[in-house]
Motif scaffolding. Structure first.
Motif, PDB file in Angstrom:
ATOM      1  N   GLY A  61       0.849  -1.188   0.140  1.00 48.82           N
ATOM      2  CA  GLY A  61       0.079   0.056   0.117  1.00 48.82           C
ATOM      3  C   GLY A  61       0.824   1.270   0.042  1.00 48.82           C
ATOM      4  O   GLY A  61       0.245   2.271  -0.306  1.00 48.82           O
ATOM      5  N   ALA A  62       1.931   1.261   0.285  1.00 45.80           N
ATOM      6  CA  ALA A  62       3.022   2.505   0.330  1.00 45.80           C
ATOM      7  C   ALA A  62       3.346   2.806  -1.310  1.00 45.80           C
ATOM      8  O   ALA A  62       3.170   1.923  -2.210  1.00 45.80           O
ATOM      9  N   ASP A  63       3.438   3.921  -1.393  1.00 50.18           N
ATOM     10  CA  ASP A  63       3.907   4.507  -2.727  1.00 50.18           C
ATOM     11  C   ASP A  63       5.297   4.690  -3.012  1.00 50.18           C
ATOM     12  O   ASP A  63       5.682   4.770  -4.088  1.00 50.18           O
ATOM     13  N   ALA A  64       5.959   4.949  -1.824  1.00 46.62           N
ATOM     14  CA  ALA A  64       7.400   5.064  -2.011  1.00 46.62           C
ATOM     15  C   ALA A  64       8.267   4.901  -0.715  1.00 46.62           C
ATOM     16  O   ALA A  64       7.456   5.243   0.414  1.00 46.62           O
ATOM     17  N   LEU A 100       0.730   7.250   0.700  1.00 54.45           N
ATOM     18  CA  LEU A 100       1.587   6.763   1.776  1.00 54.45           C
ATOM     19  C   LEU A 100       2.963   6.544   1.596  1.00 54.45           C
ATOM     20  O   LEU A 100       3.523   5.686   0.673  1.00 54.45           O
ATOM     21  N   LEU A 101       3.827   7.372   2.195  1.00 59.50           N
ATOM     22  CA  LEU A 101       5.297   7.422   2.121  1.00 59.50           C
ATOM     23  C   LEU A 101       5.993   6.748   3.374  1.00 59.50           C
ATOM     24  O   LEU A 101       5.668   6.963   4.374  1.00 59.50           O
ATOM     25  N   GLU A 102       6.895   5.822   3.110  1.00 56.51           N
ATOM     26  CA  GLU A 102       7.692   5.271   4.060  1.00 56.51           C
ATOM     27  C   GLU A 102       8.864   5.983   4.435  1.00 56.51           C
ATOM     28  O   GLU A 102       9.529   6.437   3.620  1.00 56.51           O
ATOM     29  N   THR A 103       9.311   5.993   5.642  1.00 54.37           N
ATOM     30  CA  THR A 103      10.679   6.585   6.257  1.00 54.37           C
ATOM     31  C   THR A 103      11.097   5.651   7.250  1.00 54.37           C
ATOM     32  O   THR A 103      10.536   4.864   7.887  1.00 54.37           O
TER      33      THR A 103
END
Length: 288
Positions: A61-64, A100-103
């Motif tokens: 589900g994350a975009d990047a 939704l961006l992951e860090t």
């Protein structure tokens, strides 16, 4: 042998004056080494506060996945102004107005509010002394003594982690603060094992905060989104304002709201300045 980053397109943007570069590395296995980040920061026209690199998402589900570099090559856990810039770039590529961006500090959601206006959910503030982190056990993070003291700095501060560690000092006169002198000393103070972002804030009204920031690994900047969020949380905890305020920085204003779900929402504009390609000579000079 030159860097595989040579000739790759890169965008220069700003979030209320926060100097941001966006480098899309999705579809590759490339990562930016600290020396490469420093080389890019020294290139004409590419000096940055934060470099946002985009990678393939890790979760469903994350975009990047985003990596965030300070201009000294160190990694940052969060950058609110940079995240808004990334949201703009992906939105312009047709990847959606809600992302939704992951860090490294956790997932971040963004929403487009206007042509160049975005909201970022920065998550819940971390307030335990171990999560800041602070040296020394059991500190009340709402009221921490700056010990040993630093000449010219207030005696105490409030500590908040908003993906990055922040020390917020409330003052009556921002103009009296020598940010260039105090910032690096407090950033590397023994209280902060991971160094710290240093904020000096003046609460002008219950919904109006003036702010100047020295960013860990970068220095004095025109704006810092995570610092604006940390300052609103610190001011609210101290009873100096409510849970919503406009935070005014040298580069512009951000609207910050600490919601009932404990998440902090930041809303503000972005600007695309130009797109270019990474000159191979940047990295040859680095190797030399």
């Amino acid at each position: 042998m030159t860097s595989p980053l040579a000739d790759r397109p890169i965008l220069r943007m700003n979030g209320i004056g926060n100097e941001i570069l966006v480098l899309d590395l999705r579809g590759t296995s490339l990562e930016v080494a600290p020396a490469e980040a420093r080389a890019i920061a020294r290139a004409p026209g590419l000096r940055f506060d934060q470099l946002m690199t985009l990678h393939e998402p890790r979760g469903a589900g994350a975009d990047a996945f985003m990596r965030i570099y300070n201009n000294d090559g160190s990694l940052s856990g969060a950058c609110g102004n940079g995240t808004r810039c990334v949201a703009f770039v992906l939105g312009e590529k047709g990847e959606g107005d809600a992302l939704l961006l992951e860090t490294a500090a956790g997932p971040i959601r963004t929403w487009r509010r206007g042509e160049a206006l975005f909201t970022v959910d920065m998550g819940a503030p971390r307030l335990d002394w171990r999560a800041i982190p602070l040296a020394g056990e059991g500190a009340d993070t709402a009221h921490v003594a700056l010990a040993p003291p630093v000449a010219g700095a207030p005696a105490g501060f409030s500590a908040v982690n908003m993906g990055n560690p922040h020390a917020v000092f409330f003052v009556e006169d921002l103009a009296a603060i020598d940010l260039d002198a105090l910032g690096p000393v407090i950033e590397t103070h023994p209280l902060f094992p991971d160094r710290v972002n240093v904020s000096f804030a003046h609460v002008a009204a219950a919904n109006d905060i003036l702010l100047r920031v020295w960013e860990r690994g970068t220095g004095a900047t025109k704006a810092c989104g995570s610092a604006a969020c940390a300052t609103l949380v610190a001011a609210s905890r101290a009873g100096l304002c409510g849970r919503e305020a406009q935070v005014r920085l040298p580069g512009g204003e951000l609207d910050i709201a600490w919601g009932a779900n404990d998440h902090v929402l930041m809303t503000g504009p972005v600007e695309l300045e130009f797109e270019t390609r990474l000159d191979p000579r940047i990295f040859r000079e680095q190797e030399a």
